[in-house]
Design an enzyme around this catalytic site. Structure first.
Site, PDB file in Angstrom:
ATOM      1  N   GLY A  86      52.105 103.186  34.007  1.00 40.51           N
ATOM      2  CA  GLY A  86      50.697 103.378  33.701  1.00 40.51           C
ATOM      3  C   GLY A  86      49.794 102.435  34.463  1.00 40.51           C
ATOM      4  N   THR A  89      44.584  98.777  30.915  1.00 42.16           N
ATOM      5  CA  THR A  89      44.019  99.049  29.605  1.00 42.16           C
ATOM      6  C   THR A  89      43.601  97.745  28.957  1.00 42.16           C
ATOM      7  OG1 THR A  89      44.316 100.326  27.565  1.00 42.16           O
ATOM      8  CG2 THR A  89      46.168  98.936  28.276  1.00 42.16           C
ATOM      9  N   GLY A 200      52.262 103.340  27.432  1.00 40.68           N
ATOM     10  CA  GLY A 200      52.840 102.868  28.686  1.00 40.68           C
ATOM     11  C   GLY A 200      54.176 102.212  28.375  1.00 40.68           C
ATOM     12  N   CYS A 229      43.090 103.319  31.972  1.00 36.06           N
ATOM     13  CA  CYS A 229      44.224 104.143  32.399  1.00 36.06           C
ATOM     14  C   CYS A 229      43.947 104.845  33.725  1.00 36.06           C
ATOM     15  CB  CYS A 229      44.591 105.160  31.315  1.00 36.06           C
ATOM     16  SG  CYS A 229      45.013 104.388  29.741  1.00 36.06           S
TER      17      CYS A 229
END
Length: 274
Positions: A86, A89, A200, A229
């Site tokens: 990922g 965040t 993730g 993201c």
């Protein structure tokens, strides 16, 4: 408000839950990451059962391996680079974070593990009256936006379209430079697709690490410094925001444990990942 106890919540068999810290005891990211590594090694050696760490983090930005420089905070806010999949965040107060550390069946199916986490969190949201779902090509748990159509076009489900020629169609568009109306935290007001939970993970030696972050009642403006993201044409949401009322981690925690246990302990009963 119900207090949250720290320590283990074991089952007679199967998945155990470990509460690392909430509220005033919110956990610093590096400390939780070190604990993940310790339990991961123990799980690989079959010294402990499958274990899910549950916690709140102190405020932090974390970046997965695919994060690009133009998705990081413009103001130079520190970011912790981590070994999960990922992109970038935020974690912090009001967000329930879970790190399931499981030995996966072989052949290892990473996508199936992500789908199981999504399924558990969709069920959690449904129990609180929020209709959440998946979005094809995007991991995590989402609330779909309203159908919006440009002049002369048929309506399409969800998505950001503030004008007839949205700037988000330009790959160089950066919502952080275009005013609060484009900020990820305002996705609900714009009635566009918005993410309730990010996922993730990493799988090493057949054992999972990292996991999910469910927005219960955080200050979502923390997402406005980044491109959450790596997604520029949607936003973020919280259970509290969707419900229009206050809701606490303490309320959500037992519901999350119930559905995580149901899904993760009965993976063979779920449809295969697609």
């Amino acid at each position: 408000m119900t207090a949250i106890s720290r320590g283990e919540t074991p089952a007679p068999e199967g998945l155990r839950f470990v509460h690392l810290g909430f509220g005033a005891d919110a956990v610093e990211y590096e400390s939780a990451w070190q604990e993940q590594r310790r339990i991961h090694a123990a799980r690989f050696a079959d010294e402990v059962p499958d274990t899910c760490l549950l916690l709140e983090h102190q405020a932090v930005y974390t970046a997965g391996r695919r994060t690009s420089d133009d998705e990081r905070p413009l103001d130079g806010t520190p970011v912790v680079d981590v070994d999960r999949g990922g992109k970038i965040t935020w974690h912090g107060p009001g967000q329930l974070v879970g790190y399931p550390i499981q030995k996966l069946p072989r052949p290892v199916d990473v996508v199936a593990h992500v789908r199981r986490l999504e399924e558990a969190l969709i069920r959690v949201c449904a129990e609180f009256g929020v209709e959440a779902t998946r979005v094809e090509g995007r991991s995590g748990v989402w609330v779909l936006g309203d159908a919006i159509a440009a002049a002369g076009e048929r309506a399409a489900p969800g998505g950001l379209q503030l004008d007839f020629a949205p700037r988000t169609a330009d790959e160089l568009f950066d919502p952080r430079l275009n005013g609060p109306e484009y900020a990820p935290s305002n996705a609900g007001q714009r009635r566009e697709d918005r993410k309730l939970a990010a996922i993730g993970i990493r799988v090493a030696k057949g054992v999972t690490m990292h996991g999910f972050a469910l927005n219960v009642n955080p200050d979502n403006t923390s997402f406005d410094k980044i491109v959450p993201c790596g997604i520029r044409d949607a936003g973020v949401a919280s259970l509290a925001g969707e419900l229009g009322r206050q809701i606490t981690i303490a309320e959500v925690l037992p519901v999350a444990e119930k559905h995580l246990r149901d899904v993760l302990e009965n993976a063979e009963l779920l449809p295969r990942a697609v």
